[in-house]
Design a protein around this motif. Structure first.
Motif, short mmCIF file in Angstrom:
data_model
loop_
_atom_site.label_atom_id
_atom_site.label_comp_id
_atom_site.label_asym_id
_atom_site.label_seq_id
_atom_site.Cartn_x
_atom_site.Cartn_y
_atom_site.Cartn_z
N ARG A 179 13.95 53.07 54.37
CA ARG A 179 15.25 52.93 55.04
C ARG A 179 15.53 51.48 55.40
O ARG A 179 16.65 51.00 55.27
CB ARG A 179 15.29 53.82 56.29
N VAL A 223 11.29 58.18 66.06
CA VAL A 223 12.67 57.67 66.04
C VAL A 223 13.30 57.83 64.65
O VAL A 223 14.37 58.43 64.50
CB VAL A 223 12.73 56.18 66.47
N CYS A 224 12.63 57.32 63.65
CA CYS A 224 13.18 57.36 62.29
C CYS A 224 12.71 58.65 61.62
O CYS A 224 11.98 58.65 60.63
CB CYS A 224 12.72 56.13 61.51
N PRO A 229 17.51 60.57 62.14
CA PRO A 229 17.06 59.28 62.69
C PRO A 229 17.94 58.85 63.86
O PRO A 229 19.16 59.01 63.80
CB PRO A 229 17.21 58.33 61.49
N ARG A 230 17.28 58.36 64.92
CA ARG A 230 18.05 57.95 66.11
C ARG A 230 18.30 56.45 66.04
O ARG A 230 17.70 55.66 66.78
CB ARG A 230 17.28 58.36 67.36
N CYS A 231 19.18 56.05 65.13
CA CYS A 231 19.40 54.62 64.86
C CYS A 231 19.82 53.83 66.10
O CYS A 231 19.34 52.71 66.29
CB CYS A 231 20.42 54.45 63.73
N CYS A 234 16.84 52.58 67.83
CA CYS A 234 15.78 52.03 66.98
C CYS A 234 15.66 50.51 67.16
O CYS A 234 16.67 49.80 67.11
CB CYS A 234 16.07 52.36 65.53
N GLN A 237 17.22 48.46 64.17
CA GLN A 237 18.56 48.79 63.70
C GLN A 237 19.32 47.60 63.14
O GLN A 237 20.09 47.74 62.19
CB GLN A 237 19.37 49.46 64.81
N CYS A 240 18.22 47.01 59.47
CA CYS A 240 18.00 48.18 58.61
C CYS A 240 19.15 48.37 57.62
O CYS A 240 20.30 48.61 58.01
CB CYS A 240 17.85 49.41 59.48
N ARG A 243 20.73 52.00 57.69
CA ARG A 243 21.68 52.22 58.78
C ARG A 243 23.03 51.61 58.41
O ARG A 243 24.08 52.21 58.60
CB ARG A 243 21.16 51.61 60.09
N PRO A 248 21.70 56.89 56.49
CA PRO A 248 20.25 56.60 56.49
C PRO A 248 19.40 57.69 55.88
O PRO A 248 18.36 57.41 55.29
CB PRO A 248 19.93 56.40 57.98
S1 SF4 Z 1 17.85 52.00 62.08
FE1 SF4 Z 1 16.83 52.34 60.12
S2 SF4 Z 1 14.65 52.35 60.61
FE2 SF4 Z 1 15.77 52.65 62.51
S3 SF4 Z 1 15.95 54.88 62.80
FE3 SF4 Z 1 17.80 54.19 61.72
S4 SF4 Z 1 17.30 54.45 59.57
FE4 SF4 Z 1 15.36 54.47 60.67
#
Ligand code: SF4
Length: 384
Positions: A179, A223-224, A229-231, A234, A237, A240, A243, A248
């Motif tokens: 990701r 998290v991911c 995924p809890r962007c 994160c 973020q 990424c 994202r 994602p």
């Molecule tokens: S920002 Fe990227 S690495 Fe982070 S949770 Fe979202 S998809 Fe995953």
């Protein structure tokens, strides 16, 4: 913290190999430091974790790490915690585990499946005790010969035990990297896993390799996550690519589904004054565990008297790679027919290579038996 040195050309070429460009993550390669800082604040206090980030030196910590990793190979952290505690209470070190009968080790594994992990761990303990004096060998060249130590565990131990900059690439690490760089995969493809490992080698902080591996897996686990995924929470973020793509969960592409063949088998309750007949084999599916006797439809048809066992219903069970429909059969009412049917069954089982043993009903609770046959046991219980 000392700035990690990255080889950008390696990273770029690794990313290009997937047909995607590394964008921000490439220009601002600070994500390992961001990740480590996040891990320092969010690390979960799991029972197998040791405090601090120094390489493991105590053999007890090495043992706990190895046991936990065998448990976690196919089991989520929350489910593994209870098993880990019970396992450590009964088998606190390599010696105790090596001395234990295999049946007892398998019994402690009951309920989480993938029993081969337990047999590998048990034979690993025996190898450590018999060939390495009870101490896990510190030379990674010898790890290839140890039961159950594959590339993932080798990387993890090289980093945690020896402080070497080796990545540990499990499904969580693969997902976060895929990701972060918008790599499509597909997941579990050996080429993809190799590319993830090569990339991580260029980023892994040499002063904290074990902690970095743990942090990456922790982010993937908490998290991911695969589906949600809890962007916004994160730490990565801003860097990424997945994202930024707005999708994602497209990364990595799931592995192509493997067909799951359907197998139909007849399962028999065979009961005499000697007890209840169970069987096991050294190899194959659910090896070394006790089963109620079962035969493929073709084998059952070959033993004409097996048809005299009365059909009482079915049990279905899904393994990761096949589906079983088990037709449950109990002894015929007539004692003459029953004797012939039993003889036929025992002969067919012997031809099929099964070891047979009679158990008293009250002994079944202590017998290592996979979940599918516990379901069968429940259905058979009214008939013994
Ligand atoms: S920002 Fe990227 S690495 Fe982070 S949770 Fe979202 S998809 Fe995953």
């Amino acid at each position: 913290m000392k700035k990690t040195k990255h080889r950008h050309s390696d990273v770029q070429s690794a990313a290009r190999g997937s047909g995607n460009d590394v964008r921000e993550g490439d220009k601002t390669p600070s994500w390992p430091e961001t990740l480590l800082a996040w891990y320092g604040a969010h690390r979960r206090p799991l029972p197998w974790r040791t405090p601090g980030s120094a390489p493991l030196s105590e053999e007890a910590d090495v043992y706990r790490t190895v046991v936990s990793e065998f448990l976690l190979m196919r089991t989520r952290v929350r489910a593994a915690e209870g098993y880990f505690r019970r396992f450590l209470e009964r088998f606190p070190n390599w010696d105790e585990l090596a001395r234990a009968p295999e049946e007892e080790v398998l019994r402690f594994w009951q309920g989480i499946g993938f029993y081969r992990r337990a047999t590998y761990l048990h034979s690993l303990a025996r190898t450590v005790v018999e060939r390495h004096g009870g101490k896990f060998p510190r030379d990674p060249r010898s790890w290839n010969e140890l039961p159950g130590i594959g590339p993932y565990l080798s990387g993890l131990l090289a980093a945690k035990l020896l402080g070497l900059p080796e990545p540990a690439v499990d499904g969580n690490a693969q997902r976060v990297v895929a990701r972060l760089f918008a790599w499509e995969g597909p997941k579990d493809d050996p080429g993809f896993v190799r590319r993830v490992r090569d990339l991580l080698r260029t980023y892994i902080p040499p002063e904290l390799p074990g902690t970095f591996n743990e942090a990456l897996m922790e982010l993937g686990e908490t998290v991911c996550t695969p589906r949600s995924p809890r962007c916004p929470e994160c730490p990565l973020q801003d860097e990424c690519a997945a994202r930024r793509s707005g999708e994602p969960t497209r990364y990595p592409r799931p592995a192509s589904p493997r067909p799951r063949p359907l197998e139909e088998r007849d399962v028999y309750l065979c009961r005499t004054e000697a007890g209840i007949l169970l069987v096991r084999r050294d190899t194959g599916l659910l090896a070394r565990l006790w089963h109620f006797p079962h035969l493929s439809s073709a084998s059952a048809e070959a033993g004409s008297c097996c048809a005299d066992f009365a059909f009482i219903g079915t049990v279905e069970h899904a393994f990761t790679h096949r589906l079983w429909i088990l037709r449950l059969r109990v002894p015929p009412a007539s004692s003459a027919t029953c004797g012939r049917a039993r003889e036929d069954l025992v002969r067919l089982l012997a031809e099929d290579g099964w070891e047979t043993r009679w158990f008293l009903p009250e002994e079944l609770v202590r017998v290592p038996m996979p979940r599918v046959f516990r379901k069968v046991e429940e259905r058979f219980a009214p008939f013994w």
